[in-house]
Scaffold this motif. Structure first.
Motif, PDB file in Angstrom:
ATOM      1  N   SER A   2       0.620  -1.379  -0.051  1.00  0.00           N
ATOM      2  CA  SER A   2      -0.327   0.260   0.200  1.00  0.00           C
ATOM      3  C   SER A   2       1.063   1.220   0.061  1.00  0.00           C
ATOM      4  CB  SER A   2      -1.226  -0.241   1.331  1.00  0.00           C
ATOM      5  OG  SER A   2      -0.450   0.288   2.112  1.00  0.00           O
ATOM      6  N   GLN A   3       0.265   1.982  -0.194  1.00  0.00           N
ATOM      7  CA  GLN A   3       0.944   3.486  -0.506  1.00  0.00           C
ATOM      8  C   GLN A   3       1.220   3.774   0.726  1.00  0.00           C
ATOM      9  OE1 GLN A   3       1.589   5.419  -3.059  1.00  0.00           O
ATOM     10  NE2 GLN A   3       2.247   6.991  -2.501  1.00  0.00           N
ATOM     11  N   ARG A   4       0.468   3.815   1.587  1.00  0.00           N
ATOM     12  CA  ARG A   4       0.967   4.289   3.599  1.00  0.00           C
ATOM     13  C   ARG A   4       2.363   3.985   3.896  1.00  0.00           C
ATOM     14  NH1 ARG A   4      -2.975   5.236   8.118  1.00  0.00           N
ATOM     15  NH2 ARG A   4      -1.744   5.970   9.874  1.00  0.00           N
ATOM     16  N   LYS A   8       6.688   4.179   3.856  1.00  0.00           N
ATOM     17  CA  LYS A   8       6.743   4.087   5.606  1.00  0.00           C
ATOM     18  C   LYS A   8       8.774   3.681   6.221  1.00  0.00           C
ATOM     19  CE  LYS A   8       5.631   1.664  10.059  1.00  0.00           C
ATOM     20  NZ  LYS A   8       5.492   0.581  10.909  1.00  0.00           N
ATOM     21  N   TRP A   9       8.898   2.570   4.466  1.00  0.00           N
ATOM     22  CA  TRP A   9       9.716   2.474   4.721  1.00  0.00           C
ATOM     23  C   TRP A   9      10.832   3.233   3.851  1.00  0.00           C
ATOM     24  CZ3 TRP A   9      11.988  -1.853   6.685  1.00  0.00           C
ATOM     25  CH2 TRP A   9      10.715  -3.237   6.691  1.00  0.00           C
ATOM     26  N   THR A  14      15.797   6.169   4.329  1.00  0.00           N
ATOM     27  CA  THR A  14      16.467   8.184   4.731  1.00  0.00           C
ATOM     28  C   THR A  14      16.845   8.123   5.909  1.00  0.00           C
ATOM     29  OG1 THR A  14      13.951   8.847   5.032  1.00  0.00           O
ATOM     30  CG2 THR A  14      14.864   8.290   2.967  1.00  0.00           C
ATOM     31  N   GLY A  15      16.151   7.638   6.941  1.00  0.00           N
ATOM     32  CA  GLY A  15      16.441   7.969   8.065  1.00  0.00           C
ATOM     33  C   GLY A  15      17.518   7.091   8.800  1.00  0.00           C
ATOM     34  N   ALA A  16      17.996   5.712   8.341  1.00  0.00           N
ATOM     35  CA  ALA A  16      19.656   5.352   8.374  1.00  0.00           C
ATOM     36  C   ALA A  16      20.564   5.927   7.809  1.00  0.00           C
ATOM     37  CB  ALA A  16      19.071   3.499   8.041  1.00  0.00           C
ATOM     38  N   ILE A  17      19.985   6.162   6.432  1.00  0.00           N
ATOM     39  CA  ILE A  17      20.671   6.854   6.081  1.00  0.00           C
ATOM     40  C   ILE A  17      21.271   8.582   6.392  1.00  0.00           C
ATOM     41  CG2 ILE A  17      21.529   8.116   3.340  1.00  0.00           C
ATOM     42  CD1 ILE A  17      19.559   5.599   2.404  1.00  0.00           C
ATOM     43  N   SER A  18      20.299   9.129   6.794  1.00  0.00           N
ATOM     44  CA  SER A  18      20.972  10.414   7.920  1.00  0.00           C
ATOM     45  C   SER A  18      21.806   9.854   9.410  1.00  0.00           C
ATOM     46  CB  SER A  18      20.019  10.633   8.355  1.00  0.00           C
ATOM     47  OG  SER A  18      20.463  11.805   9.229  1.00  0.00           O
ATOM     48  N   LEU A  19      21.310   8.940   9.777  1.00  0.00           N
ATOM     49  CA  LEU A  19      22.234   8.620  10.709  1.00  0.00           C
ATOM     50  C   LEU A  19      24.019   8.069  10.672  1.00  0.00           C
ATOM     51  CD1 LEU A  19      19.092   6.543  12.941  1.00  0.00           C
ATOM     52  CD2 LEU A  19      21.197   8.611  13.684  1.00  0.00           C
TER      53      LEU A  19
END
Length: 51
Positions: A2-4, A8-9, A14-19
């Motif tokens: 689904s779109q939602r 979420k993934w 992107t959060g993991a890459i940022s960290l």
């Protein structure tokens, strides 16, 4: 998927890459600081690079 769930993934990845980038930057700064006082390059090297 689904779109939602897809959004979420994307947020998790992107959060993991940022960290990882943030931690890598901190490690790099610590390594550069650990080397000691900064010393500028000799003037001869700068002349070769600029001309």
């Amino acid at each position: 998927m689904s779109q939602r769930s897809s959004g979420k993934w994307v947020a998790i990845v992107t959060g993991a890459i940022s960290l990882l980038l943030g931690i890598g930057y901190l490690v790099l700064v610590q390594l550069l600081d650990w080397r000691g006082d900064w010393q500028p390059a000799p003037l001869g090297v700068l002349r070769l690079l600029l001309f």
